[in-house]
Design a protein around this motif. Sequence first.
Motif, short mmCIF file in Angstrom:
data_model
loop_
_atom_site.label_atom_id
_atom_site.label_comp_id
_atom_site.label_asym_id
_atom_site.label_seq_id
_atom_site.Cartn_x
_atom_site.Cartn_y
_atom_site.Cartn_z
N VAL A 177 0.65 -1.21 0.67
CA VAL A 177 0.20 0.16 -0.10
C VAL A 177 0.77 1.31 0.01
N GLY A 178 0.26 2.18 -0.77
CA GLY A 178 0.95 3.73 -0.49
C GLY A 178 -0.15 4.61 -0.77
N PHE A 179 0.23 5.78 0.22
CA PHE A 179 -0.07 7.04 1.48
C PHE A 179 0.41 7.89 0.44
N GLU A 180 -0.80 8.85 -0.43
CA GLU A 180 -0.24 10.21 -0.44
C GLU A 180 0.15 11.46 0.60
N LYS A 181 -0.01 10.41 2.08
CA LYS A 181 0.43 11.65 2.88
C LYS A 181 1.89 10.79 3.28
N ALA A 182 2.85 10.10 2.88
CA ALA A 182 3.73 9.56 2.99
C ALA A 182 4.48 9.02 1.93
N GLN A 183 5.53 9.94 1.55
CA GLN A 183 6.34 8.67 0.87
C GLN A 183 6.85 7.20 1.40
N ALA A 184 7.57 6.34 0.34
CA ALA A 184 7.66 4.41 1.54
C ALA A 184 8.73 4.54 2.34
N THR A 185 9.76 5.59 2.09
CA THR A 185 10.79 5.25 2.34
C THR A 185 10.66 6.25 3.21
N ASP A 186 9.97 6.93 3.91
CA ASP A 186 10.04 7.68 4.98
C ASP A 186 8.95 7.02 6.02
N LEU A 187 7.91 6.97 5.21
CA LEU A 187 7.09 6.33 6.25
C LEU A 187 7.66 4.78 6.82
N ALA A 188 8.37 3.81 5.88
CA ALA A 188 8.90 2.98 6.64
C ALA A 188 9.94 3.16 8.09
N SER A 189 10.77 4.47 8.05
CA SER A 189 12.37 4.61 8.87
C SER A 189 11.27 5.23 9.87
N TRP A 190 9.81 5.91 9.23
CA TRP A 190 9.13 6.83 10.86
C TRP A 190 7.93 5.20 11.46
N LEU A 191 8.13 4.48 10.78
CA LEU A 191 6.94 3.39 11.66
C LEU A 191 8.42 2.64 12.54
N LEU A 192 9.64 1.66 12.20
CA LEU A 192 10.35 1.61 13.07
C LEU A 192 11.42 2.24 14.44
N ILE A 193 11.59 4.08 13.85
CA ILE A 193 12.22 4.61 14.96
C ILE A 193 10.66 4.94 16.23
N LYS A 194 9.49 4.84 15.45
CA LYS A 194 8.90 5.73 16.46
C LYS A 194 7.63 4.50 16.97
N HIS A 195 7.41 3.79 16.18
CA HIS A 195 6.86 2.65 16.59
C HIS A 195 6.81 1.48 17.08
N ARG A 196 8.63 1.50 16.32
CA ARG A 196 9.03 -0.23 16.73
C ARG A 196 8.18 -0.96 15.70
N ILE A 197 8.20 -0.77 14.91
CA ILE A 197 7.06 -1.27 13.61
C ILE A 197 8.10 -1.95 12.35
N HIS A 198 8.35 -2.86 11.75
CA HIS A 198 9.01 -3.38 10.71
C HIS A 198 8.26 -3.47 9.55
N VAL A 199 8.51 -3.11 8.51
CA VAL A 199 8.01 -3.33 6.92
C VAL A 199 9.53 -3.20 5.95
N THR A 200 9.21 -3.41 5.26
CA THR A 200 10.14 -2.70 3.67
C THR A 200 9.35 -2.01 3.17
N THR A 201 10.27 -1.89 1.80
CA THR A 201 9.38 -0.92 0.67
C THR A 201 10.07 -1.55 -0.13
#
Length: 421
Positions: free
Chosen positions: A358-382
């Motif tokens: 899934v993609g998001f208009e308000k978040a680029q994929a690479t930024d979102l993946a990094s934010w999820l990991l740093i902010k929420h300790r959730i790991h996804v890939t792009t």
Amino acid sequence: MPLTRRQFLAGSAGVFAFRNETLDRLAQLPFSSADPDYEAFWEALRSKFDIDRSLTVFNHAGLSPSPRAVNDAIAAQTKRANADPSYIIWRKQDAELDPVRKQLADLVGCETEELALTMNATYGLQTGVLGIRMAAGDEILVTTHEYSRTHTAIQQRERREGIVSVIVPLKTPPEPAHKVAEQILEKVTPKTRLVVLSQMTYLIGGLMPIKEVASILAQKGIPLLVDGAHGIGLLPDKFSELGAPMYTACLHKWLMGPIGTGVFLVRRPWIRKVWPLHPADSHLDGSIKRFEQVGTRSAAPLLAIQEALDFHKMLGRERKAARLESLRNRLAQRVLNAPGVTHYGSLDPSLCRVILTVGFEKAQATDLASWLLIKHRIHVTTVLRAGINAIRISPNVFTTHEEVDRLGATLDQVAREGMKG
């Protein structure tokens, strides 16, 4: 009633005493109650894995952890080998691989003499791509959704030998199988020497029309190499049913086998037609063993495939697939209805399986993946290719509803408000 080891391991050979305890613990789980949404069972199953509980992982399509029983077997076999490596590995452990090979052959649907034990799916991909005889101007046909290392291997042949890659663009969301088959087959020419297709694509979990394409290619004498990295352990189709002469897969995804293990399958008539990636002696020209001549390697991970197969049989492919689909769909209900979300795959199981891209208009994929990991300790890939800019989400069977709901709520907020904090 809990399933017994006797029910699952009857007839297997070479099972050592150190395997008993960990497998018996697994067999005590109430597998008959493994409903896709019965959390108590899946939480009990989760306890059989050594996972980092401070990190929530949704990238199991990349690598899956193995059950503790598998890791215990690797450790025990490694310790055993180190007592006298040259004797134990070459005289003992290598000979003990035959039962593992036989059970893998039964799982994927081939003869034992058609199955090479390898380190990953890439090994088979590169063997097939680099091993088929070609001349300058000959063509290899792939799609835009094939694994990146497939394209890398083809590009090397282009630079080195002047062969030509023909790349079929695939649409997202995916089209029906018959349309995809038509798009692929219309690109076949008299110069086509090889076609490489994923059984299930790593970008969106898309199911490819392997049987339809293989049937037509066989009439033309063109080999099809199937990348089964995401098929083995998840999809029901066996190699014997696909109609392709070559198949490669790793065992460390949905089969949850030891990291760094895989298989490369080649139909008997094609063994002599494919050059091995690592040179082999001429007396092996007609043997599947020609694809195993990699030099010294540990036998421990290969022997521990036995435990992964035992676990797979206990859990059952159908239960595993149903759980993964249930988790994917649960997350989709929270995410796909939010504004500005692009779903590159499909929830139709005839088109895509278990992965949510899934993609998001308000978040680029690479930024979102990094934010999820740093902010929420959730790991996804792009996924950043083939016109896709998205995160790829893939749960495991032991992923909890709470973890899915937490990710769903987080992504719903991202869709509506962007990344905050």
